[in-house]
Scaffold this active site. Structure first.
Site, PDB file in Angstrom:
ATOM      1  CE  LYS A  77      -2.838   2.991   2.438  1.00  0.00           C
ATOM      2  NZ  LYS A  77      -3.360   3.536   3.668  1.00  0.00           N
ATOM      3  N   GLY A  79      -8.063   8.860   9.175  1.00  0.00           N
ATOM      4  CA  GLY A  79      -8.370   8.855  10.601  1.00  0.00           C
ATOM      5  C   GLY A  79      -9.408   9.867  11.037  1.00  0.00           C
ATOM      6  CB  ALA A  94      -8.122   7.659   4.208  1.00  0.00           C
ATOM      7  N   GLY A  95     -10.965   7.864   5.762  1.00  0.00           N
ATOM      8  CA  GLY A  95     -12.008   8.848   6.018  1.00  0.00           C
ATOM      9  C   GLY A  95     -13.319   8.311   6.534  1.00  0.00           C
ATOM     10  CG  ASN A 155      -6.280   0.854  11.360  1.00  0.00           C
ATOM     11  OD1 ASN A 155      -5.124   0.524  11.147  1.00  0.00           O
ATOM     12  ND2 ASN A 155      -6.792   0.723  12.570  1.00  0.00           N
ATOM     13  CB  THR A 156      -9.122   5.314  12.722  1.00  0.00           C
ATOM     14  OG1 THR A 156      -7.752   5.427  12.345  1.00  0.00           O
ATOM     15  CG2 THR A 156      -9.351   6.071  14.020  1.00  0.00           C
TER      16      THR A 156
END
Lengths: 66, 257
Positions: B99, B160, B186-187, B208-209
């Site tokens: 990635k 994040g 992301a986001g 992830n987050t």
């Protein structure tokens, strides 16, 4: 001789190889090594002799997303 | 019906990609991975802590028989550093998939697309399967595709941030603009964000987050799996057109009275 490993100065016996260094440091897990900006192949670790002033990066996988 | 996600010829049943950072513990992370159903798992490459020998290794907590590792170049700010990180990751011997992430701004964590493209060209030449984090710009996405990237991974909001899909129109245009898979990276903050990304026609979502930071991470991982599935099904089913006024779904004839 003195090397720099992950940003820290380390005194090691002259003529040791990368594998010797990893053993001295007590590293057993899966790692990859960069020497003076060049990534070493796994097969090169045992035969690469270190010299005074070598700068080494020893890395592994850690948790991370983006 | 077979609806697998194909990346670089490899077949994935799940369209969710998940990270390994910021979980309360490795145990919770493992449970989240299982609940999410994700088959691609991102990991970071970092200096080994020489003072912390014997510490539990991340890899002990990832079932690599079921999941493909996707090492990332998180927090690299130059093509050179990203390429170095990928080469080291490959020598770790688990994966030649990466990635690619080259950032350009510390506050927003937006990507530096020039550096990303430069790194991608080198990495593709060296045989890596490259999945680059990028903006939602179709021009750069096409260039990344032309460079041989196996997918493009546009942001939906800052990494994040949990702000959700801030750019639905651009993501839709991006999906039309390239042939390789488009994976929102992301986001996203919650399951409905993921569903929206999938309804737009995106091929997958990396997060992830949103899971690791949830009050109940394992439950959120399950919610994300369901969100991906619901959104994908809705996309394939084809939504009704939006109308300005009401349109009854019961017959007008035969009303009582």
């Amino acid at each position: 001789m003195v090397l720099v490993v992950n940003g820290e100065r380390r005194e090691v016996p002259a003529g040791c190889t990368v594998v010797d260094l990893l053993q001295l440091l007590g590293i057993r897990g899966r790692v990859a090594v960069e020497r003076n900006g060049t990534v070493l192949r796994q097969g090169e670790l045992a035969e690469t002799r270190l010299v005074e002033g070598d700068v080494l990066e020893v890395v592994t996988f850690v948790g991370g997303g983006a | 019906m077979d609806d697998a996600l194909l990346i670089a010829g490899k077949r994935f049943t799940s369209r969710l990609l998940i990270g390994t950072g910021k979980y309360p513990s490795f145990e919770v992370m493992k449970q989240c991975h299982e609940a999410s159903g994700a088959e691609l798992v991102t990991v970071a490459v970092r200096r080994l802590d020489l003072k912390a020998q014997g510490e539990a290794s991340l890899l002990n907590w990832i079932d690599t028989s079921q999941r493909t590792l996707l090492p990332n170049t998180a927090l690299c700010y130059t093509a050179e550093d990203a390429v170095r990180t990928c080469r080291l990751a490959r020598e770790l011997g688990m994966s030649h998939w990466v990635k690619l992430e080259v950032l350009g701004d510390e506050k927003t964590l937006f990507p530096d697309v020039e550096q990303t493209l430069a790194a991608a060209r080198i990495l593709v030449k060296e045989g890596f399967v490259v999945l680059p984090y990028t903006t939602d710009d179709i021009i750069i996405a096409r260039k990344l595709e032309d460079a041989g990237c196996a997918a493009v991974m546009p942001l939906a909001a800052p990494i994040g941030s949990g702000l959700g899909i801030r750019n639905p129109h651009n993501l839709r245009l991006l999906r039309e603009a390239v042939k390789v898979p488009v994976i929102v990276d992301a986001g996203v903050g919650t399951a409905s964000d993921v569903a929206i990304a999938m309804e737009l026609g995106c091929d997958g979502v990396l997060l992830n987050t949103a899971v690791a930071g949830a009050r109940d991470p394992v439950r959120m991982a399950r919610a994300m799996r369901l969100g991906v599935e619901a959104g994908r099904e809705a996309f394939l089913a084809g939504r009704i057109p939006r109308k300005a006024y009401g349109s009854a779904s019961s017959p007008l004839d035969g009303l009582v009275g």
